[in-house]
Write a protein that holds these residues in place. Sequence first.
Motif, PDB file in Angstrom:
ATOM      1  N   ASP A 233       0.819  -1.221   0.000  1.00 21.20           N
ATOM      2  CA  ASP A 233       0.000   0.000   0.000  1.00 21.20           C
ATOM      3  C   ASP A 233       0.851   1.268   0.000  1.00 21.20           C
ATOM      4  O   ASP A 233       0.419   2.298  -0.503  1.00 21.20           O
ATOM      5  N   ASP A 234       2.075   1.188   0.545  1.00 21.29           N
ATOM      6  CA  ASP A 234       2.951   2.368   0.580  1.00 21.29           C
ATOM      7  C   ASP A 234       3.687   2.596  -0.744  1.00 21.29           C
ATOM      8  O   ASP A 234       4.486   3.511  -0.874  1.00 21.29           O
ATOM      9  N   GLY A 235       3.432   1.723  -1.743  1.00 29.24           N
ATOM     10  CA  GLY A 235       4.054   1.865  -3.051  1.00 29.24           C
ATOM     11  C   GLY A 235       5.300   1.021  -3.262  1.00 29.24           C
ATOM     12  O   GLY A 235       5.774   0.890  -4.388  1.00 29.24           O
ATOM     13  N   SER A 236       5.841   0.461  -2.202  1.00 28.25           N
ATOM     14  CA  SER A 236       7.027  -0.380  -2.365  1.00 28.25           C
ATOM     15  C   SER A 236       6.639  -1.692  -3.049  1.00 28.25           C
ATOM     16  O   SER A 236       5.504  -2.164  -2.921  1.00 28.25           O
ATOM     17  N   THR A 237       7.590  -2.251  -3.802  1.00 30.16           N
ATOM     18  CA  THR A 237       7.321  -3.472  -4.554  1.00 30.16           C
ATOM     19  C   THR A 237       8.478  -4.449  -4.400  1.00 30.16           C
ATOM     20  O   THR A 237       9.576  -4.077  -3.972  1.00 30.16           O
ATOM     21  N   GLY A 238       8.233  -5.670  -4.768  1.00 26.20           N
ATOM     22  CA  GLY A 238       9.273  -6.680  -4.771  1.00 26.20           C
ATOM     23  C   GLY A 238       8.773  -7.940  -5.442  1.00 26.20           C
ATOM     24  O   GLY A 238       7.566  -8.127  -5.625  1.00 26.20           O
ATOM     25  N   ASP A 239       9.703  -8.776  -5.830  1.00 27.81           N
ATOM     26  CA  ASP A 239       9.378 -10.056  -6.444  1.00 27.81           C
ATOM     27  C   ASP A 239       9.904 -11.171  -5.562  1.00 27.81           C
ATOM     28  O   ASP A 239      10.957 -11.034  -4.942  1.00 27.81           O
ATOM     29  N   ILE A 240       9.169 -12.270  -5.525  1.00 28.45           N
ATOM     30  CA  ILE A 240       9.651 -13.451  -4.829  1.00 28.45           C
ATOM     31  C   ILE A 240       9.721 -14.584  -5.850  1.00 28.45           C
ATOM     32  O   ILE A 240       8.818 -14.762  -6.652  1.00 28.45           O
ATOM     33  N   ALA A 241      10.837 -15.311  -5.833  1.00 27.03           N
ATOM     34  CA  ALA A 241      11.142 -16.318  -6.836  1.00 27.03           C
ATOM     35  C   ALA A 241      11.440 -17.657  -6.158  1.00 27.03           C
ATOM     36  O   ALA A 241      11.580 -17.720  -4.934  1.00 27.03           O
ATOM     37  N   PRO A 242      11.554 -18.729  -6.936  1.00 29.01           N
ATOM     38  CA  PRO A 242      11.825 -20.049  -6.353  1.00 29.01           C
ATOM     39  C   PRO A 242      13.044 -20.031  -5.425  1.00 29.01           C
ATOM     40  O   PRO A 242      14.054 -19.387  -5.719  1.00 29.01           O
ATOM     41  N   GLY A 243      12.895 -20.712  -4.305  1.00 29.72           N
ATOM     42  CA  GLY A 243      13.969 -20.778  -3.318  1.00 29.72           C
ATOM     43  C   GLY A 243      13.976 -19.634  -2.337  1.00 29.72           C
ATOM     44  O   GLY A 243      14.788 -19.601  -1.429  1.00 29.72           O
ATOM     45  N   THR A 244      13.046 -18.689  -2.482  1.00 25.16           N
ATOM     46  CA  THR A 244      12.993 -17.514  -1.617  1.00 25.16           C
ATOM     47  C   THR A 244      12.142 -17.782  -0.383  1.00 25.16           C
ATOM     48  O   THR A 244      11.035 -18.295  -0.485  1.00 25.16           O
ATOM     49  N   VAL A 245      12.675 -17.438   0.782  1.00 22.84           N
ATOM     50  CA  VAL A 245      11.890 -17.383   2.009  1.00 22.84           C
ATOM     51  C   VAL A 245      11.414 -15.942   2.127  1.00 22.84           C
ATOM     52  O   VAL A 245      12.192 -15.014   1.937  1.00 22.84           O
ATOM     53  N   TYR A 246      10.136 -15.733   2.388  1.00 24.89           N
ATOM     54  CA  TYR A 246       9.592 -14.382   2.368  1.00 24.89           C
ATOM     55  C   TYR A 246       8.756 -14.052   3.606  1.00 24.89           C
ATOM     56  O   TYR A 246       8.238 -14.939   4.273  1.00 24.89           O
TER      57      TYR A 246
END
Length: 94
Positions: free
Chosen positions: A51-64
Amino acid sequence: MVKVGGGEIGRFTFQPGWRWSECIKPVVGTDSCQVEHVGYVVSGSLHIQHDDGSTGDIAPGTVYRIAPGHDAWNLGDEPTVVVEFQGAATYAKH
């Protein structure tokens, strides 16, 4: 869903074209997902927009860890499979 030590672990598959704001928002009635998620990406990838506009991607092998107040969608043309250790029990519920 599997109950473990007072919590629940869930495995989710998000098909190509899946987007929280289109598929889940009508069910829960909030402007964005208000659940905190902690998990692991098995395959595929998701894009997260907070909601604050920040973004990111999560890909295989990623702990999130995804904070409450976000939208998310499948980035590719293959299913995205995740295992959630936190957030699974309240996913898609009002």
